[in-house]
Design a protein around this motif. Structure first.
Motif, mmCIF file in Angstrom:
data_model
loop_
_atom_site.group_PDB
_atom_site.id
_atom_site.type_symbol
_atom_site.label_atom_id
_atom_site.label_comp_id
_atom_site.label_asym_id
_atom_site.label_seq_id
_atom_site.Cartn_x
_atom_site.Cartn_y
_atom_site.Cartn_z
ATOM 1 N N LYS A 124 0.864 -1.183 0.000
ATOM 2 C CA LYS A 124 0.000 0.000 0.000
ATOM 3 C C LYS A 124 0.901 1.234 0.000
ATOM 4 O O LYS A 124 1.871 1.295 0.770
ATOM 5 N N MET A 125 0.566 2.201 -0.839
ATOM 6 C CA MET A 125 1.362 3.419 -0.943
ATOM 7 C C MET A 125 0.458 4.643 -0.912
ATOM 8 O O MET A 125 -0.545 4.699 -1.632
ATOM 9 N N ASP A 126 0.837 5.615 -0.103
ATOM 10 C CA ASP A 126 0.191 6.926 -0.086
ATOM 11 C C ASP A 126 1.280 7.958 -0.320
ATOM 12 O O ASP A 126 2.327 7.931 0.352
ATOM 13 N N ARG A 127 1.041 8.885 -1.255
ATOM 14 C CA ARG A 127 2.082 9.865 -1.582
ATOM 15 C C ARG A 127 1.494 11.265 -1.677
ATOM 16 O O ARG A 127 0.357 11.458 -2.130
ATOM 17 N N VAL A 128 2.296 12.232 -1.238
ATOM 18 C CA VAL A 128 1.980 13.655 -1.358
ATOM 19 C C VAL A 128 3.140 14.303 -2.105
ATOM 20 O O VAL A 128 4.289 14.204 -1.661
ATOM 21 N N VAL A 129 2.831 14.951 -3.229
ATOM 22 C CA VAL A 129 3.861 15.575 -4.060
ATOM 23 C C VAL A 129 3.590 17.073 -4.145
ATOM 24 O O VAL A 129 2.480 17.487 -4.507
ATOM 25 N N ALA A 130 4.593 17.872 -3.798
ATOM 26 C CA ALA A 130 4.539 19.323 -3.990
ATOM 27 C C ALA A 130 5.486 19.659 -5.142
ATOM 28 O O ALA A 130 6.679 19.339 -5.070
ATOM 29 N N PHE A 131 4.945 20.260 -6.209
ATOM 30 C CA PHE A 131 5.792 20.496 -7.380
ATOM 31 C C PHE A 131 5.576 21.888 -7.957
ATOM 32 O O PHE A 131 4.513 22.489 -7.832
ATOM 33 N N TRP A 132 6.634 22.363 -8.583
ATOM 34 C CA TRP A 132 6.617 23.657 -9.264
ATOM 35 C C TRP A 132 6.721 23.436 -10.762
ATOM 36 O O TRP A 132 7.124 22.360 -11.215
ATOM 37 N N ASN A 133 6.359 24.446 -11.538
ATOM 38 C CA ASN A 133 6.343 24.357 -12.998
ATOM 39 C C ASN A 133 7.291 25.400 -13.585
ATOM 40 O O ASN A 133 6.869 26.499 -13.955
ATOM 41 N N PRO A 134 8.588 25.103 -13.661
ATOM 42 C CA PRO A 134 9.521 26.088 -14.203
ATOM 43 C C PRO A 134 9.266 26.420 -15.670
ATOM 44 O O PRO A 134 9.675 27.481 -16.146
ATOM 45 N N LEU A 135 8.605 25.526 -16.380
ATOM 46 C CA LEU A 135 8.199 25.794 -17.759
ATOM 47 C C LEU A 135 6.796 25.250 -17.947
ATOM 48 O O LEU A 135 6.543 24.071 -17.738
ATOM 49 N N ASP A 136 5.864 26.130 -18.319
ATOM 50 C CA ASP A 136 4.459 25.727 -18.459
ATOM 51 C C ASP A 136 3.814 26.603 -19.523
ATOM 52 O O ASP A 136 3.562 27.783 -19.299
ATOM 53 N N ASN A 137 3.581 26.033 -20.690
ATOM 54 C CA ASN A 137 2.974 26.774 -21.795
ATOM 55 C C ASN A 137 2.114 25.833 -22.617
ATOM 56 O O ASN A 137 1.993 24.651 -22.283
ATOM 57 N N PRO A 138 1.477 26.293 -23.689
ATOM 58 C CA PRO A 138 0.588 25.412 -24.460
ATOM 59 C C PRO A 138 1.278 24.243 -25.148
ATOM 60 O O PRO A 138 0.601 23.344 -25.666
ATOM 61 N N VAL A 139 2.615 24.220 -25.146
ATOM 62 C CA VAL A 139 3.350 23.154 -25.834
ATOM 63 C C VAL A 139 3.973 22.167 -24.862
ATOM 64 O O VAL A 139 3.949 20.958 -25.081
ATOM 65 N N VAL A 140 4.550 22.668 -23.768
ATOM 66 C CA VAL A 140 5.289 21.802 -22.859
ATOM 67 C C VAL A 140 5.073 22.239 -21.413
ATOM 68 O O VAL A 140 4.909 23.429 -21.125
ATOM 69 N N ASN A 141 5.076 21.247 -20.515
ATOM 70 C CA ASN A 141 5.018 21.500 -19.081
ATOM 71 C C ASN A 141 6.128 20.690 -18.413
ATOM 72 O O ASN A 141 6.233 19.478 -18.608
ATOM 73 N N VAL A 142 6.964 21.373 -17.642
ATOM 74 C CA VAL A 142 8.030 20.729 -16.879
ATOM 75 C C VAL A 142 7.715 20.883 -15.397
ATOM 76 O O VAL A 142 7.399 21.985 -14.930
ATOM 77 N N ARG A 143 7.796 19.768 -14.644
ATOM 78 C CA ARG A 143 7.479 19.773 -13.226
ATOM 79 C C ARG A 143 8.677 19.280 -12.418
ATOM 80 O O ARG A 143 9.276 18.257 -12.751
#
Length: 264
Positions: A124-143
């Protein structure tokens, strides 16, 4: 047009293009459920008792591929500095039934060769992820982010055991443990025409001889209504040397999965 005015026009155009490409989407909440056709792999040795054997999950215990499930929630927002959040809960397991070809000792209990043993790998796994988006546009998203993951692992074996005074008795013994682990997280999404996304994500940590690696890649189709469907491949690997588990060795799950979700 003089060179100064031309430079100003070019700078304004570049700035406008940059703002358009980096503009965040409106706040969104995403919910999804996933079915994972996972196969347990690897081998391990229990640490309770004495004389324990190294046991192969497939060759010794006959673990069979099974469909298991998980659910996730992602919250994205436009607030500066603060990270987006992802929550996921999963229950992954395989059952095994095997006629042993050799004696196997698990948690100090010996199961005899030519005896039937029933087993399970239950994670059993429970996960919490806090992430930022240094690149986020209509073509690409980086997290990029950090993750806290709770592991609850249990590997029970049940079979007939020879008694010291003669005769046999059915016994069940289990190895496992529970722990919270900190991980690093990275993800990438490519937005293609016609509502298609290609996506990948990876979580990883390594310390004191232990490591956890969990990656997945998928293709998704997004309907105008907000519903999306996805199909992909996921591989989870865990190497344990921690005293928090009564088990040492390597454990893995791998296989294809499908997801149905809704973003609003």
């Amino acid at each position: 047009m003089n060179s100064g005015r031309m430079a100003l026009v070019v700078a304004v155009c570049v700035l406008g293009l940059g703002l358009a490409l980096t503009a965040r989407a409106s706040p969104v909440l995403e919910l999804g459920v996933t079915g994972w056709n996972a196969q347990a792999t690897g081998e391990g040795t229990s640490t309770g008792g004495s004389g324990n054997s190294t046991v192969d999950l497939q060759n010794d215990l006959g673990m069979q591929r099974q469909w298991t499930g998980n659910a996730h929630l992602i919250f994205r927002h436009d607030l500066p500095v603060l990270p987006d959040l992802m929550l996921e809960t999963a229950h992954v397991f395989n059952d095994g039934n095997a006629m042993l070809s050799r004696d196997i000792t698990w948690q100090g209990t010996t199961f005899q060769a030519n005896g039937l043993v029933q087993s399970q790998v239950d994670l059993k796994m429970d996960r919490v992820v806090a992430f930022w988006n240094p690149l986020d546009n209509p073509v690409v998203n980086v997290r990029l982010g950090v993750e806290a993951r709770r592991l609850d692992l249990n590997i029970p074996l049940t079979g007939t055991v020879q008694q010291p005074g003669g005769g046999t008795q059915k016994e069940s013994v289990s190895a496992g443990g529970t722990a919270w682990l900190p991980l690093g997280y990275a993800g990438l999404t490519l937005h293609l025409p016609a509502g298609i996304d290609l996506d990948g994500g990876w979580s990883y940590v390594s310390y004191s001889g232990n490591y956890l690696s969990d990656y997945r890649i998928q293709a998704a189709y997004n309907f105008d209504s907000g519903i999306f469907i996805a199909a992909g491949w996921r591989r989870f690997n865990l190497h344990l040397e921690s005293d928090r588990f009564s088990l040492k060795g390597d454990l893995g799950f791998k296989g294809v999965y499908t997801t149905l979700g809704y973003a609003f």
